[in-house]
Motif scaffolding. Structure first.
Motif, mmCIF file in Angstrom:
data_model
loop_
_atom_site.group_PDB
_atom_site.id
_atom_site.type_symbol
_atom_site.label_atom_id
_atom_site.label_comp_id
_atom_site.label_asym_id
_atom_site.label_seq_id
_atom_site.Cartn_x
_atom_site.Cartn_y
_atom_site.Cartn_z
ATOM 1 N N ASN A 167 95.121 37.466 24.243
ATOM 2 C CA ASN A 167 94.460 38.452 23.651
ATOM 3 C C ASN A 167 92.980 38.822 23.794
ATOM 4 O O ASN A 167 92.347 39.693 23.317
ATOM 5 N N ILE A 168 92.085 37.774 24.175
ATOM 6 C CA ILE A 168 90.830 38.008 24.110
ATOM 7 C C ILE A 168 90.283 38.788 25.375
ATOM 8 O O ILE A 168 90.626 38.797 26.287
ATOM 9 N N ARG A 169 89.384 39.846 24.828
ATOM 10 C CA ARG A 169 88.796 40.735 25.859
ATOM 11 C C ARG A 169 87.194 40.364 25.964
ATOM 12 O O ARG A 169 86.670 40.544 24.864
ATOM 13 N N PRO A 170 86.538 39.819 27.082
ATOM 14 C CA PRO A 170 85.246 39.430 26.925
ATOM 15 C C PRO A 170 84.442 40.723 26.842
ATOM 16 O O PRO A 170 84.627 41.851 27.302
ATOM 17 N N GLY A 171 83.446 40.925 25.797
ATOM 18 C CA GLY A 171 82.569 41.834 25.526
ATOM 19 C C GLY A 171 81.444 41.618 26.127
ATOM 20 O O GLY A 171 80.637 40.788 25.429
ATOM 21 N N ILE A 172 80.770 42.718 26.967
ATOM 22 C CA ILE A 172 79.652 42.313 27.633
ATOM 23 C C ILE A 172 78.329 42.428 26.398
ATOM 24 O O ILE A 172 77.325 41.809 26.709
ATOM 25 N N GLU A 173 78.623 43.166 25.293
ATOM 26 C CA GLU A 173 77.713 43.421 24.381
ATOM 27 C C GLU A 173 77.376 41.957 23.735
ATOM 28 O O GLU A 173 76.276 41.586 23.400
ATOM 29 N N ASP A 174 78.246 41.137 23.693
ATOM 30 C CA ASP A 174 78.344 39.964 22.952
ATOM 31 C C ASP A 174 77.429 38.878 24.116
ATOM 32 O O ASP A 174 76.830 37.994 23.714
ATOM 33 N N TYR A 175 78.072 38.995 25.329
ATOM 34 C CA TYR A 175 77.527 38.252 26.328
ATOM 35 C C TYR A 175 76.234 38.479 26.340
ATOM 36 O O TYR A 175 75.196 37.320 26.575
ATOM 37 N N LEU A 176 75.579 39.535 26.566
ATOM 38 C CA LEU A 176 74.314 40.018 26.719
ATOM 39 C C LEU A 176 73.509 39.543 25.299
ATOM 40 O O LEU A 176 72.169 38.954 25.440
ATOM 41 N N GLY A 177 73.919 39.667 24.107
ATOM 42 C CA GLY A 177 73.238 39.196 22.949
ATOM 43 C C GLY A 177 73.338 37.415 23.108
ATOM 44 O O GLY A 177 72.210 36.890 22.664
ATOM 45 N N ALA A 178 74.202 36.801 23.466
ATOM 46 C CA ALA A 178 74.190 35.345 23.786
ATOM 47 C C ALA A 178 73.145 35.008 24.747
ATOM 48 O O ALA A 178 72.500 33.949 24.558
ATOM 49 N N GLY A 179 73.043 35.837 25.778
ATOM 50 C CA GLY A 179 72.095 35.495 26.731
ATOM 51 C C GLY A 179 70.706 35.878 26.510
ATOM 52 O O GLY A 179 69.703 34.886 26.566
ATOM 53 N N ALA A 180 70.645 36.620 25.511
ATOM 54 C CA ALA A 180 69.113 36.837 24.942
ATOM 55 C C ALA A 180 68.768 35.698 23.881
ATOM 56 O O ALA A 180 67.561 35.356 24.094
ATOM 57 N N ILE A 181 69.560 35.193 23.247
ATOM 58 C CA ILE A 181 69.222 34.015 22.398
ATOM 59 C C ILE A 181 69.084 32.695 23.462
ATOM 60 O O ILE A 181 67.849 32.059 23.044
ATOM 61 N N LEU A 182 69.848 32.609 24.145
ATOM 62 C CA LEU A 182 69.943 31.379 25.046
ATOM 63 C C LEU A 182 68.483 31.501 25.887
ATOM 64 O O LEU A 182 68.054 30.244 26.182
ATOM 65 N N SER A 183 68.060 32.685 26.437
ATOM 66 C CA SER A 183 66.827 32.598 27.136
ATOM 67 C C SER A 183 65.665 32.242 26.477
ATOM 68 O O SER A 183 64.744 31.946 27.112
ATOM 69 N N LYS A 184 65.926 32.148 25.102
ATOM 70 C CA LYS A 184 64.594 31.537 24.339
ATOM 71 C C LYS A 184 64.750 30.189 23.885
ATOM 72 O O LYS A 184 63.813 29.605 23.583
ATOM 73 N N LEU A 185 66.082 29.527 24.363
ATOM 74 C CA LEU A 185 65.932 28.097 23.873
ATOM 75 C C LEU A 185 65.297 27.339 25.033
ATOM 76 O O LEU A 185 65.282 27.789 26.379
ATOM 77 N N ASN A 186 64.921 25.933 24.785
ATOM 78 C CA ASN A 186 64.216 25.185 25.743
ATOM 79 C C ASN A 186 64.856 24.090 26.111
ATOM 80 O O ASN A 186 64.392 23.662 27.164
ATOM 81 N N GLY A 187 65.688 23.741 25.669
ATOM 82 C CA GLY A 187 66.784 22.541 26.041
ATOM 83 C C GLY A 187 67.431 22.754 27.303
ATOM 84 O O GLY A 187 67.427 23.944 27.827
ATOM 85 N N SER A 188 67.967 21.759 27.917
ATOM 86 C CA SER A 188 68.742 21.776 29.217
ATOM 87 C C SER A 188 69.991 22.778 28.993
ATOM 88 O O SER A 188 70.610 22.621 28.033
ATOM 89 N N LYS A 189 70.188 23.347 29.936
ATOM 90 C CA LYS A 189 71.480 24.466 29.848
ATOM 91 C C LYS A 189 72.603 24.301 30.878
ATOM 92 O O LYS A 189 72.131 24.062 31.842
ATOM 93 N N SER A 190 73.794 24.597 30.120
ATOM 94 C CA SER A 190 74.977 24.355 31.123
ATOM 95 C C SER A 190 74.592 25.431 32.187
ATOM 96 O O SER A 190 74.072 26.684 32.058
#
Length: 252
Positions: A167-190
């Protein structure tokens, strides 16, 4: 160790309640992202000095009992709140009059993810409104604890799924929000985190328009909550980062 885990990387992304539980079992620092609008509403409410107690859905007698136990107001649905003049998941329902007030907030996505992941070294709330601050706070905690960071995009729920359907529907608003945060992190990224960052960077200049016109944005607009969509898509509006302390988010 299952091969589909992102264990070897310091910065990861997951989806929904199952992803939140997976990250919690790894002992990661978790940032929960529900742009429309659990995360955005928590950040906004705390900016006014309110205290938020997350609780898993649905809004029922157990939730009412919990609200009574902690001495808090149980948030209503948006439509009911408009009719009764009470608070809801709409960030616009909070104001300076709510300083030091307590609220229990249920939601199908954000609160459910919080509940699944609440026993971790640190659990933060992130969204577009505080993306840079959330990344900075997560990295501070990472340096202190040595734990990895997982950013959980909550997603949405399909209505009336048939038997054996997810029943999960990926929401692009959350994906973009996650990407905004991840883009500011310095560690190795999956690889999963890298693709998430790529989506955000590709749409960064048009992010408000994209979310305005996406399924979740359109749903809120058609229900009369256009101002919520405008508010929740502002980038780095706040430096406040809610962190779960016991069972409550409160401004420190």
């Amino acid at each position: 160790m299952p091969v589909f885990q992102q264990q070897r990387y310091q910065c990861k992304t997951e989806w929904g309640v199952r992803g939140a539980r997976e990250a919690a079992e790894r002992g990661d620092i978790i940032v929960v992202v529900d742009v429309l609008s659990f995360s955005s509403t928590v950040v906004t409410a705390l900016s006014y000095g309110a205290k938020i107690f997350p609780y898993p859905p649905p809004i029922n007698e157990e939730a009412k009992k919990y609200a009574e136990e902690v001495g808090a107001e149980l948030l209503s649905g948006r439509a009911e709140a408009l009719k009764w003049g009470t608070h809801s998941l709409s960030p616009a329902s909070f104001s300076l009059h709510d300083q030091e007030k307590k609220f229990v907030m249920c939601s199908l996505n954000g609160a459910a993810c919080i509940w699944a992941a609440r026993k971790v070294p640190a659990l933060l709330i992130g969204c577009l409104l505080n993306a840079s601050a959330a990344a900075e706070k997560a990295e501070q905690l990472q340096k202190q604890s040595g734990a990895d960071i997982t950013v959980v995009a909550c997603g949405e729920k399909w209505e009336n799924p048939q038997e054996a359907e997810n029943n999960i529907r990926p929401g692009i608003e959350d994906y973009l929000g996650a990407g905004a945060i991840l883009s500011k992190l310095n560690g190795s990224k999956s690889p999963e985190a890298q693709v998430c960052i790529g989506a955000y960077l590709y749409q960064k200049e048009n992010i408000q328009e994209v979310i305005w016109n996406c399924g979740s944005g359109l749903e809120l607009r058609e229900r009369g909550f256009s101002e919520d969509v405008r508010h929740c898509t502002k980038l780095d509006e706040f430096e406040l980062v809610p962190q779960l302390k016991g069972n409550v988010f409160a401004r420190s």
